[in-house]
Design a protein around this motif. Structure first.
Motif, mmCIF file in Angstrom:
data_model
loop_
_atom_site.group_PDB
_atom_site.id
_atom_site.type_symbol
_atom_site.label_atom_id
_atom_site.label_comp_id
_atom_site.label_asym_id
_atom_site.label_seq_id
_atom_site.Cartn_x
_atom_site.Cartn_y
_atom_site.Cartn_z
ATOM 1 N N GLU A 1 -84.677 29.230 -19.823
ATOM 2 C CA GLU A 1 -83.686 29.342 -18.761
ATOM 3 C C GLU A 1 -84.307 29.971 -17.516
ATOM 4 O OE1 GLU A 1 -79.293 30.117 -20.187
ATOM 5 O OE2 GLU A 1 -80.639 31.581 -21.099
ATOM 6 N N SER A 2 -83.745 29.634 -16.369
ATOM 7 C CA SER A 2 -84.147 30.309 -15.144
ATOM 8 C C SER A 2 -83.591 31.726 -15.154
ATOM 9 C CB SER A 2 -83.609 29.556 -13.923
ATOM 10 O OG SER A 2 -82.191 29.679 -13.856
ATOM 11 N N GLY A 3 -84.194 32.595 -14.360
ATOM 12 C CA GLY A 3 -83.701 33.961 -14.260
ATOM 13 C C GLY A 3 -82.265 34.001 -13.778
ATOM 14 N N ARG A 4 -81.917 33.087 -12.898
ATOM 15 C CA ARG A 4 -80.556 33.051 -12.365
ATOM 16 C C ARG A 4 -79.546 32.684 -13.448
ATOM 17 N NH1 ARG A 4 -79.702 29.908 -6.798
ATOM 18 N NH2 ARG A 4 -81.615 31.075 -6.458
ATOM 19 N N ALA A 5 -79.949 31.777 -14.339
ATOM 20 C CA ALA A 5 -79.066 31.378 -15.435
ATOM 21 C C ALA A 5 -78.858 32.535 -16.403
ATOM 22 C CB ALA A 5 -79.645 30.169 -16.164
ATOM 23 N N VAL A 6 -79.926 33.295 -16.674
ATOM 24 C CA VAL A 6 -79.816 34.449 -17.569
ATOM 25 C C VAL A 6 -78.900 35.502 -16.966
ATOM 26 C CG1 VAL A 6 -81.076 36.347 -18.654
ATOM 27 C CG2 VAL A 6 -82.066 34.054 -18.621
ATOM 28 N N LEU A 7 -79.046 35.739 -15.673
ATOM 29 C CA LEU A 7 -78.179 36.710 -15.004
ATOM 30 C C LEU A 7 -76.730 36.246 -15.064
ATOM 31 C CD1 LEU A 7 -77.660 39.224 -13.327
ATOM 32 C CD2 LEU A 7 -78.283 37.928 -11.274
ATOM 33 N N GLY A 8 -76.487 34.963 -14.819
ATOM 34 C CA GLY A 8 -75.136 34.428 -14.880
ATOM 35 C C GLY A 8 -74.536 34.572 -16.271
ATOM 36 N N ARG A 9 -75.354 34.325 -17.294
ATOM 37 C CA ARG A 9 -74.873 34.450 -18.664
ATOM 38 C C ARG A 9 -74.535 35.907 -18.984
ATOM 39 N NH1 ARG A 9 -77.754 34.350 -23.536
ATOM 40 N NH2 ARG A 9 -79.713 34.001 -22.437
ATOM 41 N N THR A 10 -75.333 36.816 -18.438
ATOM 42 C CA THR A 10 -75.079 38.242 -18.648
ATOM 43 C C THR A 10 -73.782 38.664 -17.973
ATOM 44 O OG1 THR A 10 -77.468 38.651 -18.714
ATOM 45 C CG2 THR A 10 -76.045 40.557 -18.379
ATOM 46 N N LEU A 11 -73.549 38.167 -16.764
ATOM 47 C CA LEU A 11 -72.308 38.469 -16.051
ATOM 48 C C LEU A 11 -71.088 37.992 -16.852
ATOM 49 C CD1 LEU A 11 -73.409 37.493 -12.431
ATOM 50 C CD2 LEU A 11 -72.619 39.764 -13.131
ATOM 51 N N LYS A 12 -71.193 36.779 -17.372
ATOM 52 C CA LYS A 12 -70.076 36.227 -18.144
ATOM 53 C C LYS A 12 -69.862 37.034 -19.419
ATOM 54 C CE LYS A 12 -68.288 31.934 -20.127
ATOM 55 N NZ LYS A 12 -68.535 30.480 -20.346
ATOM 56 N N PHE A 13 -70.946 37.427 -20.094
ATOM 57 C CA PHE A 13 -70.837 38.220 -21.317
ATOM 58 C C PHE A 13 -70.121 39.542 -21.053
ATOM 59 C CE2 PHE A 13 -72.410 41.648 -23.975
ATOM 60 C CZ PHE A 13 -72.270 41.145 -25.268
#
Length: 274
Positions: free
Chosen positions: A10-22
């Motif tokens: 995953e891109s770093g942006r996708a990981v950050l987005g997933r963390t925000l959603k979590f």
């Protein structure tokens, strides 16, 4: 929370987005509730979670505080912002983020000291694509994010020499330029920043076509980064770094003292107001 940051493939942006959603779902909040309680637009928050947008660091600070997550989101964001830059510049930014001493010369207002509105005006000029507004906002967020290092602990010791031309080319909007000058005036009083102006009276010099940055790490190692005319070069060879340092010393000898530079900036402010 290791599962939030691995993100293989995953891109770093996708990981950050997933963390925000979590974090939002763990808190039992809908996007609408989060928007109401934080003051951020629902669609904006949605795009952050989907990885479509890069936020400003202040948004991550606010959400870290909201979720009581320490500096988890800010830490992710520091890595994600590098996605907006080319590989060689990423290497430079990594060194910049850990530098204990930084010397900069620039013929323009340096990105480290730009206000948000001034940054947006500078970056908007060259955009002609249909998604220009989106691209500009991404670049604004990334550039403003670099300023985070000026207030990290321990604070780096920073010296910035600006050519007078930077103070003679105003923003298109008087209010934007006024606020930018006020910010420069404030920065000139910060304890960890020495700001100097290289006046026109110093004559021609060897860095008129580009900027120069010298960085020293805690272990004493140093690099030089030269940028101009659409090209950039990161030098780590000790002999080349020494040559760049001596060229910077010559500029510093020609520049106004810090106190005279502050008076110069205040003089430009006075001219604008009158």
């Amino acid at each position: 929370m290791g599962e939030l940051v691995d993100g293989k493939g995953e891109s770093g942006r996708a990981v950050l987005g997933r963390t925000l959603k979590f974090l939002r779902e763990k808190a039992g909040k809908s996007l609408g509730q989060l928007a109401d309680e934080t003051g951020y637009d629902k669609s904006y928050l949605s795009r952050l979670e989907s990885g479509e947008r890069l936020s400003k660091v202040t948004v991550m600070e606010d959400l870290d505080a909201y979720y009581k997550a320490g500096d988890l989101l800010v830490s992710h964001w520091r890595s994600v912002r590098l996605d907006a830059f080319k590989d060689q510049y990423k290497r430079f930014m990594g060194l910049e983020a850990t530098a204990r001493v930084m010397w900069v010369f620039t013929p323009a207002v340096p990105g480290l000291l730009q206000t948000e509105d001034f940054t947006r005006e500078v970056l908007s000029g060259g955009q002609t694509t249909p998604d220009a507004d989106e691209l500009v906002e991404e670049q604004v967020a990334a550039r403003l994010g670099r300023q985070y290092l000026l207030r990290q602990k321990p604070e780096p010791d920073v010296r910035i020499i600006m050519d007078e031309v930077a103070l003679r080319r105003p923003a298109a909007r008087a209010e934007t330029w006024h606020d930018q000058l006020l910010h420069l005036e404030a920065v000139a009083t910060w304890r960890n920043v020495t700001l100097q102006v290289l006046p026109f009276s110093a004559g021609v010099h060897h860095h008129m076509t580009g900027s120069l940055t010298l960085l020293w790490q805690k272990d004493g190692s140093a690099v030089a980064y030269k940028e101009g005319n659409g090209c950039s070069q990161l030098d780590e060879d000790p002999d080349e770094v020494l040559r760049r340092r001596l060229s910077y010393d010559r500029l510093r000898d020609l520049a106004l003292s810090p106190s005279d530079s502050l008076a110069f900036i205040r003089g430009v402010l006075k001219e604008l107001r009158s």
